[in-house]
Design a protein around this motif. Structure first.
Motif, PDB file in Angstrom:
ATOM      1  N   PRO A  22      72.952 -54.745 158.623  1.00 49.50           N
ATOM      2  CA  PRO A  22      73.253 -55.801 159.598  1.00 49.50           C
ATOM      3  C   PRO A  22      74.745 -55.899 159.929  1.00 49.50           C
ATOM      4  O   PRO A  22      75.113 -56.172 161.073  1.00 49.50           O
ATOM      5  CB  PRO A  22      72.765 -57.080 158.915  1.00 49.50           C
ATOM      6  CG  PRO A  22      71.692 -56.612 158.003  1.00 49.50           C
ATOM      7  CD  PRO A  22      72.150 -55.268 157.512  1.00 49.50           C
ATOM      8  N   TYR A  23      75.600 -55.643 158.945  1.00 47.27           N
ATOM      9  CA  TYR A  23      77.042 -55.658 159.209  1.00 47.27           C
ATOM     10  C   TYR A  23      77.422 -54.554 160.195  1.00 47.27           C
ATOM     11  O   TYR A  23      78.156 -54.789 161.163  1.00 47.27           O
ATOM     12  CB  TYR A  23      77.810 -55.499 157.897  1.00 47.27           C
ATOM     13  CG  TYR A  23      79.305 -55.391 158.088  1.00 47.27           C
ATOM     14  CD1 TYR A  23      80.047 -56.482 158.468  1.00 47.27           C
ATOM     15  CD2 TYR A  23      79.955 -54.176 157.901  1.00 47.27           C
ATOM     16  CE1 TYR A  23      81.423 -56.392 158.665  1.00 47.27           C
ATOM     17  CE2 TYR A  23      81.315 -54.068 158.085  1.00 47.27           C
ATOM     18  CZ  TYR A  23      82.037 -55.172 158.460  1.00 47.27           C
ATOM     19  OH  TYR A  23      83.386 -55.067 158.651  1.00 47.27           O
ATOM     20  N   MET A  24      76.896 -53.346 159.975  1.00 44.81           N
ATOM     21  CA  MET A  24      77.204 -52.230 160.880  1.00 44.81           C
ATOM     22  C   MET A  24      76.643 -52.479 162.276  1.00 44.81           C
ATOM     23  O   MET A  24      77.279 -52.157 163.283  1.00 44.81           O
ATOM     24  CB  MET A  24      76.653 -50.922 160.309  1.00 44.81           C
ATOM     25  CG  MET A  24      77.404 -50.440 159.093  1.00 44.81           C
ATOM     26  SD  MET A  24      76.847 -48.836 158.508  1.00 44.81           S
ATOM     27  CE  MET A  24      75.256 -49.236 157.835  1.00 44.81           C
ATOM     28  N   LEU A  53      66.496 -50.283 168.580  1.00 48.20           N
ATOM     29  CA  LEU A  53      65.948 -49.586 167.414  1.00 48.20           C
ATOM     30  C   LEU A  53      66.562 -50.095 166.113  1.00 48.20           C
ATOM     31  O   LEU A  53      65.875 -50.176 165.085  1.00 48.20           O
ATOM     32  CB  LEU A  53      66.151 -48.081 167.560  1.00 48.20           C
ATOM     33  CG  LEU A  53      65.299 -47.422 168.642  1.00 48.20           C
ATOM     34  CD1 LEU A  53      65.675 -45.957 168.798  1.00 48.20           C
ATOM     35  CD2 LEU A  53      63.822 -47.565 168.330  1.00 48.20           C
ATOM     36  N   PHE A  54      67.844 -50.449 166.149  1.00 43.15           N
ATOM     37  CA  PHE A  54      68.467 -51.024 164.956  1.00 43.15           C
ATOM     38  C   PHE A  54      67.834 -52.359 164.597  1.00 43.15           C
ATOM     39  O   PHE A  54      67.636 -52.665 163.422  1.00 43.15           O
ATOM     40  CB  PHE A  54      69.971 -51.191 165.146  1.00 43.15           C
ATOM     41  CG  PHE A  54      70.771 -49.959 164.841  1.00 43.15           C
ATOM     42  CD1 PHE A  54      70.370 -49.047 163.893  1.00 43.15           C
ATOM     43  CD2 PHE A  54      71.969 -49.722 165.490  1.00 43.15           C
ATOM     44  CE1 PHE A  54      71.105 -47.916 163.603  1.00 43.15           C
ATOM     45  CE2 PHE A  54      72.722 -48.593 165.215  1.00 43.15           C
ATOM     46  CZ  PHE A  54      72.282 -47.695 164.273  1.00 43.15           C
ATOM     47  N   ASN A  61      63.174 -53.106 157.338  1.00 47.35           N
ATOM     48  CA  ASN A  61      63.861 -53.250 156.054  1.00 47.35           C
ATOM     49  C   ASN A  61      63.562 -54.593 155.408  1.00 47.35           C
ATOM     50  O   ASN A  61      63.458 -54.694 154.176  1.00 47.35           O
ATOM     51  CB  ASN A  61      65.367 -53.073 156.219  1.00 47.35           C
ATOM     52  CG  ASN A  61      65.767 -51.633 156.347  1.00 47.35           C
ATOM     53  OD1 ASN A  61      65.054 -50.733 155.915  1.00 47.35           O
ATOM     54  ND2 ASN A  61      66.914 -51.397 156.951  1.00 47.35           N
ATOM     55  N   THR A  62      63.420 -55.640 156.210  1.00 48.03           N
ATOM     56  CA  THR A  62      63.079 -56.953 155.669  1.00 48.03           C
ATOM     57  C   THR A  62      61.685 -56.936 155.050  1.00 48.03           C
ATOM     58  O   THR A  62      61.466 -57.506 153.976  1.00 48.03           O
ATOM     59  CB  THR A  62      63.163 -58.013 156.779  1.00 48.03           C
ATOM     60  OG1 THR A  62      64.477 -57.982 157.351  1.00 48.03           O
ATOM     61  CG2 THR A  62      62.889 -59.400 156.244  1.00 48.03           C
ATOM     62  N   TYR A  63      60.756 -56.267 155.716  1.00 47.76           N
ATOM     63  CA  TYR A  63      59.404 -56.128 155.159  1.00 47.76           C
ATOM     64  C   TYR A  63      59.446 -55.362 153.836  1.00 47.76           C
ATOM     65  O   TYR A  63      58.827 -55.763 152.852  1.00 47.76           O
ATOM     66  CB  TYR A  63      58.497 -55.423 156.166  1.00 47.76           C
ATOM     67  CG  TYR A  63      57.140 -55.074 155.616  1.00 47.76           C
ATOM     68  CD1 TYR A  63      56.192 -56.054 155.367  1.00 47.76           C
ATOM     69  CD2 TYR A  63      56.811 -53.750 155.335  1.00 47.76           C
ATOM     70  CE1 TYR A  63      54.944 -55.733 154.857  1.00 47.76           C
ATOM     71  CE2 TYR A  63      55.570 -53.428 154.827  1.00 47.76           C
ATOM     72  CZ  TYR A  63      54.650 -54.421 154.588  1.00 47.76           C
ATOM     73  OH  TYR A  63      53.416 -54.103 154.076  1.00 47.76           O
ATOM     74  N   TRP A  64      60.165 -54.233 153.827  1.00 48.01           N
ATOM     75  CA  TRP A  64      60.285 -53.458 152.587  1.00 48.01           C
ATOM     76  C   TRP A  64      60.952 -54.271 151.481  1.00 48.01           C
ATOM     77  O   TRP A  64      60.577 -54.178 150.316  1.00 48.01           O
ATOM     78  CB  TRP A  64      61.073 -52.181 152.834  1.00 48.01           C
ATOM     79  CG  TRP A  64      60.346 -51.149 153.611  1.00 48.01           C
ATOM     80  CD1 TRP A  64      58.997 -51.029 153.793  1.00 48.01           C
ATOM     81  CD2 TRP A  64      60.936 -50.064 154.326  1.00 48.01           C
ATOM     82  NE1 TRP A  64      58.728 -49.946 154.586  1.00 48.01           N
ATOM     83  CE2 TRP A  64      59.895 -49.333 154.924  1.00 48.01           C
ATOM     84  CE3 TRP A  64      62.239 -49.645 154.526  1.00 48.01           C
ATOM     85  CZ2 TRP A  64      60.118 -48.207 155.685  1.00 48.01           C
ATOM     86  CZ3 TRP A  64      62.459 -48.521 155.296  1.00 48.01           C
ATOM     87  CH2 TRP A  64      61.413 -47.818 155.870  1.00 48.01           C
TER      88      TRP A  64
END
Length: 95
Positions: A22-24, A53-54, A61-64
């Motif tokens: 999220p920072y990037m 796409l990000f 990633n939140t799901y994982w």
């Protein structure tokens, strides 16, 4: 040993993917916003697609991360490091 591996994996996933990505993406969005006016149309299109796409990647990633957190909780409960919640404790009888 497997518990140590899973703890290291959960910690590295949290730092790299839940904080780093999220920072990037924020930096990329700020840069894109700054230069949006001078970009040709095909660069605007690719910037929009890349940011889209990000965002989808952050959702994945939140799901994982939720799955990793559940697994980590089970591991810590089985090791006795955190107390397992009794299933009957959380519900009261309704009359």
């Amino acid at each position: 040993m497997p518990m140590i591996n899973q703890l290291v994996f959960a910690l590295s996933f949290t730092i790299l993917r839940m904080v780093g990505f999220p920072y990037m993406i924020t930096l990329m969005a700020a840069t894109t916003w700054t230069i949006w006016g001078v970009l040709p149309w095909h660069r605007k299109l690719t910037a929009f697609l890349t940011l889209s796409l990000f965002i989808l990647m952050i959702l994945l990633n939140t799901y994982w991360f939720a799955l990793i957190a559940k697994g980590l909780k089970r591991i810590l409960q089985s090791a006795g490091l955190i107390k397992a919640k009794d299933k009957g404790e959380s519900y009261e009888r309704i009359e």
